[in-house]
Design a protein around this motif. Structure first.
Motif, short mmCIF file in Angstrom:
data_model
loop_
_atom_site.label_atom_id
_atom_site.label_comp_id
_atom_site.label_asym_id
_atom_site.label_seq_id
_atom_site.Cartn_x
_atom_site.Cartn_y
_atom_site.Cartn_z
N GLN A 33 98.27 102.36 111.30
CA GLN A 33 99.43 103.23 111.50
C GLN A 33 99.40 104.45 110.59
O GLN A 33 100.09 105.44 110.86
CB GLN A 33 100.72 102.44 111.25
CG GLN A 33 100.96 101.35 112.29
CD GLN A 33 102.10 100.42 111.91
OE1 GLN A 33 102.31 100.16 110.72
NE2 GLN A 33 102.83 99.93 112.89
N ASP A 82 107.03 101.91 99.46
CA ASP A 82 108.19 102.45 100.19
C ASP A 82 109.08 103.34 99.32
O ASP A 82 110.19 103.69 99.73
CB ASP A 82 109.03 101.31 100.76
CG ASP A 82 109.54 100.35 99.69
OD1 ASP A 82 109.28 100.60 98.48
OD2 ASP A 82 110.19 99.35 100.04
N SER A 128 107.48 112.18 103.00
CA SER A 128 108.22 111.08 102.37
C SER A 128 107.93 110.99 100.88
O SER A 128 106.88 111.43 100.40
CB SER A 128 107.84 109.75 103.03
OG SER A 128 106.50 109.39 102.71
N ARG A 156 107.13 105.89 105.25
CA ARG A 156 108.51 106.34 105.20
C ARG A 156 109.20 105.65 104.04
O ARG A 156 108.66 104.71 103.43
CB ARG A 156 109.22 106.06 106.53
CG ARG A 156 108.73 106.98 107.65
CD ARG A 156 109.16 106.53 109.01
NE ARG A 156 110.61 106.59 109.20
CZ ARG A 156 111.28 107.67 109.56
NH1 ARG A 156 110.63 108.82 109.76
NH2 ARG A 156 112.58 107.63 109.74
N THR A 159 115.52 102.21 102.30
CA THR A 159 116.93 102.51 102.06
C THR A 159 117.53 101.51 101.08
O THR A 159 118.74 101.46 100.90
CB THR A 159 117.72 102.48 103.38
OG1 THR A 159 117.54 101.21 104.02
CG2 THR A 159 117.24 103.58 104.32
N THR A 313 106.74 102.51 108.60
CA THR A 313 106.18 103.56 109.45
C THR A 313 107.01 103.69 110.73
O THR A 313 107.94 102.91 110.96
CB THR A 313 104.72 103.24 109.84
OG1 THR A 313 104.66 101.96 110.49
CG2 THR A 313 103.82 103.21 108.61
N GLY A 314 106.66 104.67 111.54
CA GLY A 314 107.37 104.86 112.80
C GLY A 314 108.80 105.28 112.60
O GLY A 314 109.08 106.32 112.01
N THR A 315 109.72 104.46 113.08
CA THR A 315 111.15 104.75 112.94
C THR A 315 111.80 103.90 111.85
O THR A 315 113.01 103.98 111.65
CB THR A 315 111.89 104.50 114.27
OG1 THR A 315 111.68 103.13 114.68
CG2 THR A 315 111.37 105.43 115.36
N ASN A 316 111.00 103.11 111.15
CA ASN A 316 111.54 102.30 110.06
C ASN A 316 111.81 103.17 108.85
O ASN A 316 111.10 104.13 108.58
CB ASN A 316 110.57 101.18 109.68
CG ASN A 316 110.38 100.18 110.80
OD1 ASN A 316 111.34 99.79 111.45
ND2 ASN A 316 109.14 99.77 111.04
N GLN A 318 113.39 105.94 106.31
CA GLN A 318 113.81 107.32 106.49
C GLN A 318 112.93 108.22 105.63
O GLN A 318 112.13 107.74 104.84
CB GLN A 318 115.28 107.49 106.10
CG GLN A 318 115.56 107.18 104.64
CD GLN A 318 117.03 107.33 104.25
OE1 GLN A 318 117.33 107.72 103.12
NE2 GLN A 318 117.94 107.00 105.16
#
Length: 327
Positions: A33, A82, A128, A156, A159, A313-316, A318
């Motif tokens: 990814q 992260d 990021s 990414r 949170t 990654t992707g939409t995970n 922010q």
């Protein structure tokens, strides 16, 4: 029903193998990814901006190179790469900055904030904080004369953060060899990778509180080194924050001096010297002490692997606008 001794050993080995395979699977998925050209079209100046900022920071204070490298390590070892280590405490976040391995020890947050601010001005909401940490670690090693590697990008930001995980997942300076091997194995690393990653201690400094017991109570330490260290690290807790170089011979250069010290019983931390203490990693230490290029190659590969620990990654997650707080 209680397990007998043989069954218990077999069960533990099977469990370790299972955990290693799970980590390996996650590593392979993450590797697929991430990509080295992730920002080519969205923020073409991202890497050069980070590099320039790191070079400036290290030029201002050479110790900062080791600090930025350590930031990335302490981030990735706690629930993956992260940028959770950068989050400040809030009413809903019990962050990692104040955990025992990090408080009063991990530094470089201001450099990351500066880099983030610069990137937000040229390509807002794109790069990021987790990727900044990964690239800054590589650029720090290069700035100190060490090897380079192509950082895979596309992480990414989380949170949330975990104070508890930071206290339990990061390897401690008091660990013996078996516990070091276990701690790194749980993250999917081999003994060879453990020894290679430990070579990061060829630069940087450590506080007196982390090596006091070694210089006053351990016997597998060079006597002249112990005597020298005691002048800056007395038996009094008043000296807890006094600093000494992890590599007394070349602490601002990224070389293989760390391993040369270990074979002479000149490791600063207990956990360092454990890598050369009559155990299974002795031959690896000896090899790196004699072959800097081999160390550089293995270190770069291990850092690349570490950077792929459970990224979002992707939409995970922010892309945080401010690395110290959630959007």
């Amino acid at each position: 029903m209680a397990l007998n001794s043989h069954s218990s050993i077999s069960f533990k080995r099977s469990l370790c193998l299972f955990l290693f395979l799970v980590v390996l699977l996650n590593f392979k998925m993450a590797s697929a990814q991430l990509s080295t050209d992730f920002y080519n079209s969205t923020c073409s100046k991202a890497l050069s901006t980070i590099e320039a900022a790191v070079i400036k920071a290290v030029a201002n204070e050479q110790r900062m190179g080791a600090s930025l490298l350590r930031l990335h390590f302490h981030d990735c070892f706690v629930n993956g790469c992260d940028a959770s280590i950068l989050l400040d405490d809030t009413s809903s976040i019990n962050g990692e900055k104040t955990s025992a391995p990090n408080v009063g020890s991990v530094r470089g947050y201001d450099v990351i904030d500066t880099i983030k601010s610069q990137l937000e001005s040229i390509c807002p909401g794109v790069v990021s904080c987790a990727d900044i940490l990964a690239v800054a670690a590589r650029d720090s090693v290069v700035a100190l004369g060490g090897p380079s590697w192509k950082v895979e990008l596309g992480r990414r930001d989380s949170t949330n953060a975990s104070f508890t995980a930071a206290n339990t997942q990061l390897p401690s300076f008091i660990l013996d060899l078996d516990d070091l091997i276990t701690t790194f194995s749980q993250k999917g690393f081999t003994e060879k990778e453990l020894v290679a990653l430990s070579g990061a201690h060829t630069t940087g400094e450590a506080r007196c509180v982390t090596f006091r017991n070694r210089i006053y109570n351990e016997t597998n330490i060079d006597s002249s080194l112990a005597t020298s260290l005691k002048t800056n690290c007395s038996s009094s807790t008043a000296d807890d924050d006094n600093l000494s170089s992890l590599d007394a011979t070349s602490h601002v250069i990224f070389d293989n001096g760390y391993y040369k010290n270990l074979v002479k019983n000149k490791g600063l931390l207990h956990s360092d010297q454990q890598l050369f203490s009559g155990g299974s990693t002795d031959s690896l230490v000896t090899n790196y002490s004699e072959n800097a290029n081999e160390f550089y190659k293995d270190f770069a590969n291990a850092m690349l692997k570490m950077g792929q620990l459970s990224p979002l990654t992707g939409t995970n997650g922010q892309i945080r606008t401010n690395c110290s707080k959630v959007n």
